[in-house]
Design a protein around this motif. Structure first.
Motif, mmCIF file in Angstrom:
data_model
loop_
_atom_site.group_PDB
_atom_site.id
_atom_site.type_symbol
_atom_site.label_atom_id
_atom_site.label_comp_id
_atom_site.label_asym_id
_atom_site.label_seq_id
_atom_site.Cartn_x
_atom_site.Cartn_y
_atom_site.Cartn_z
ATOM 1 N N THR A 50 85.126 0.152 -11.510
ATOM 2 C CA THR A 50 86.046 -0.446 -10.538
ATOM 3 C C THR A 50 85.383 -0.601 -9.180
ATOM 4 O O THR A 50 85.591 -1.604 -8.479
ATOM 5 C CB THR A 50 87.309 0.425 -10.404
ATOM 6 O OG1 THR A 50 87.929 0.561 -11.685
ATOM 7 C CG2 THR A 50 88.303 -0.206 -9.443
ATOM 8 N N SER A 53 83.409 -3.812 -8.713
ATOM 9 C CA SER A 53 84.178 -5.009 -9.039
ATOM 10 C C SER A 53 84.522 -5.765 -7.760
ATOM 11 O O SER A 53 84.487 -5.202 -6.655
ATOM 12 C CB SER A 53 85.465 -4.644 -9.794
ATOM 13 O OG SER A 53 85.168 -3.920 -10.979
ATOM 14 N N THR A 54 84.864 -7.009 -7.914
ATOM 15 C CA THR A 54 85.280 -7.814 -6.763
ATOM 16 C C THR A 54 86.757 -7.606 -6.493
ATOM 17 O O THR A 54 87.521 -7.234 -7.388
ATOM 18 C CB THR A 54 85.018 -9.301 -7.032
ATOM 19 O OG1 THR A 54 85.704 -9.694 -8.234
ATOM 20 C CG2 THR A 54 83.533 -9.560 -7.195
ATOM 21 N N HIS A 55 87.138 -7.843 -5.257
ATOM 22 C CA HIS A 55 88.532 -7.679 -4.860
ATOM 23 C C HIS A 55 89.053 -8.981 -4.279
ATOM 24 O O HIS A 55 88.490 -9.512 -3.311
ATOM 25 C CB HIS A 55 88.675 -6.563 -3.825
ATOM 26 C CG HIS A 55 90.021 -6.521 -3.183
ATOM 27 N ND1 HIS A 55 91.173 -6.194 -3.879
ATOM 28 C CD2 HIS A 55 90.414 -6.786 -1.905
ATOM 29 C CE1 HIS A 55 92.201 -6.251 -3.051
ATOM 30 N NE2 HIS A 55 91.767 -6.605 -1.848
ATOM 31 N N PRO A 61 91.003 -6.331 -10.235
ATOM 32 C CA PRO A 61 89.559 -6.234 -10.020
ATOM 33 C C PRO A 61 88.787 -6.797 -11.212
ATOM 34 O O PRO A 61 89.149 -6.575 -12.365
ATOM 35 C CB PRO A 61 89.326 -4.724 -9.864
ATOM 36 C CG PRO A 61 90.655 -4.166 -9.458
ATOM 37 C CD PRO A 61 91.673 -5.019 -10.140
ATOM 38 N N HIS A 69 80.947 -2.946 -1.804
ATOM 39 C CA HIS A 69 81.885 -1.957 -1.280
ATOM 40 C C HIS A 69 81.153 -0.708 -0.804
ATOM 41 O O HIS A 69 81.537 -0.107 0.218
ATOM 42 C CB HIS A 69 82.918 -1.604 -2.348
ATOM 43 C CG HIS A 69 83.671 -2.783 -2.875
ATOM 44 N ND1 HIS A 69 84.525 -3.522 -2.089
ATOM 45 C CD2 HIS A 69 83.667 -3.377 -4.101
ATOM 46 C CE1 HIS A 69 85.038 -4.512 -2.808
ATOM 47 N NE2 HIS A 69 84.529 -4.447 -4.030
ATOM 48 N N ASN A 266 93.254 -2.395 -2.124
ATOM 49 C CA ASN A 266 91.840 -2.658 -2.396
ATOM 50 C C ASN A 266 91.299 -1.534 -3.281
ATOM 51 O O ASN A 266 90.643 -0.602 -2.808
ATOM 52 C CB ASN A 266 91.063 -2.750 -1.085
ATOM 53 C CG ASN A 266 89.665 -3.311 -1.284
ATOM 54 O OD1 ASN A 266 89.152 -3.352 -2.404
ATOM 55 N ND2 ASN A 266 89.036 -3.729 -0.193
ATOM 56 N N PRO A 268 88.863 -1.542 -5.611
ATOM 57 C CA PRO A 268 87.399 -1.380 -5.672
ATOM 58 C C PRO A 268 86.829 -0.601 -4.485
ATOM 59 O O PRO A 268 85.969 0.261 -4.662
ATOM 60 C CB PRO A 268 86.892 -2.824 -5.698
ATOM 61 C CG PRO A 268 87.992 -3.593 -6.334
ATOM 62 C CD PRO A 268 89.242 -2.955 -5.806
#
Length: 303
Positions: A50, A53-55, A61, A69, A266, A268
C-alpha cells in the motif's frame, strides 16, 4: 534343495500410522508460526504494498512500486520536525524517565520480604489490567486546567502551569504507561542477585552507593534492557496518549498515520509513515543493543 528363506515383510500400514501419529504430535508446534505469518507478516506485506501505491482522491490505491510517499515524508522538513523528531524525542525521554522511576520502585520491591514483595508486585500487575483510555482520563483529571494539580498550585500561590495538550503532558502520560513494563522485568532480576555478592563488596570497604554501581546495577542490566526495549517500542508507536493528552497539537508518527488514513484518506502515505516508524524503531533498537553488547564485552575484558 532347501527352500529360500523369505525376507521379513515391512508393515506399510504400521509405518504410515507411526508417521501420522508423529505429524499429529508435532502439528501444534506449527500453530504459532502460522499465526505469526497470517497476522503479522501478511498484514505487513500488504502495508508495504500500500505504501508503494498511488493515491488519487475517490479511487482505491493502485500498486505501482512508487517510493514517492517515502520521499515526501523523509525530505519534507515539516514531517521531519513535527512527527519524526517529536516521536524520537518523546519516546527516548519517556523511556529514560520510566527507567529511573521503575528502577527505584523495582529495587524497593525486590528488597522487601517475599510476602510483602508479592503484594506490591500484584499491584503493579493490576495497574496493567486498567484500560489505557481510563488511565489517560485519570491523568486528565489531575493535569487539566482547573484540575487537582492546577487547583493545588493556585491554593499555595504558585503560578499556573499548562500541562495538558503540550509535549510535557504527553511525556507524563508516556512515562505513566511505561513504568509497569520496566518494573516487572527488573523485580525478578534484582531479587535474584545473590546477597553474598553485596556482603563481599561491603567487606572490602564499599559503601551502599558503590556496592549498587559495582554489583547490583551491572547484574540487573538484563532486566534494564528488557524493560527499556518494551517501553521504547510502546511509546514510539503511541497513539492514544498523543491523541487524548496532546489534543492534536503533539503530532507523533502514530497519530500522523491515523490522521492521514482517516481524515485525509491518503492510505498510501499513512502506510509509508507506519513503515517508516517500524524501520526507525528497528534501527534505534539495533543501535541500543549494539551499544549494550559492546559495553558487556568491554567490561568482560576489563575484568
Amino acid at each position: 534343495m532347501s527352500p529360500t528363506p523369505s525376507l521379513p515383510q515391512t508393515d506399510d500400514h504400521g509405518g504410515l500410522r507411526e508417521r501420522a501419529v508423529a505429524w499429529a504430535t508435532q502439528a501444534p508446534l506449527f500453530v504459532p508460526f502460522v499465526f505469526v505469518i497470517l497476522f503479522f507478516f501478511v498484514p505487513m506485506g500488504w502495508l508495504v504494498a500500500t505504501s508503494m501505491s498511488t493515491h488519487e482522491v475517490g479511487s482505491p490505491p493502485a500498486f505501482t512500486g512508487t517510493l514517492e510517499h517515502y520521499a515526501r515524508f523523509w525530505t519534507d522538513p515539516f514531517y521531519l520536525e513535527t512527527a519524526l523528531w517529536t516521536t524520537v524525542k518523546l519516546s527516548v525521554a519517556s523511556t529514560v524517565l520510566a527507567l529511573i522511576v521503575g528502577y527505584v520502585l523495582a529495587y524497593y520491591i525486590a528488597e522487601l520480604p517475599p510476602h510483602r514483595r508479592g503484594f506490591l508486585t500484584s499491584m503493579v500487575v493490576v495497574s496493567l489490567s486498567v484500560n489505557i483510555v481510563i488511565r489517560i482520563f485519570g491523568l486528565n483529571v489531575l493535569l487539566m486546567s482547573g484540575g487537582l494539580i492546577d487547583s493545588a498550585l493556585t491554593m499555595i500561590g504558585l503560578p499556573k502551569v499548562r500541562i495538558m495538550y503540550t509535549e510535557l503532558g504527553v511525556l507524563i502520560g508516556l512515562v505513566q504507561i511505561a513504568v509497569p513494563y520496566v518494573v516487572l522485568p527488573l523485580i525478578g532480576v534484582i531479587a535474584a542477585i545473590d546477597p553474598a555478592l553485596k556482603e563481599a563488596a561491603a567487606s572490602v570497604g564499599a559503601n551502599r552507593i558503590r556496592t549498587f554501581w559495582a554489583v547490583t546495577f551491572p547484574l540487573s542490566l538484563p532486566g534494564v534492557v528488557a524493560g527499556t526495549l518494551i517501553a521504547f517500542t510502546l511509546n514510539a508507536a503511541a497513539f492514544a496518549i498523543p491523541s487524548l493528552m496532546g489534543g492534536g497539537r503533539v503530532r507523533m508518527m502514530g497519530k500522523m498515520a491515523y490522521d492521514q488514513a482517516t481524515v485525509q484518506g491518503n492510505f498510501p502515505f499513512a502506510a509509508a509513515v507506519g513503515i517508516s516508524l517500524t524501520m526507525l524503531s528497528i534501527v534505534i533498537t539495533a543501535l541500543y543493543l549494539l551499544v549494550i553488547s559492546r559495553t558487556f564485552r568491554t567490561a568482560r575484558k576489563a575484568a
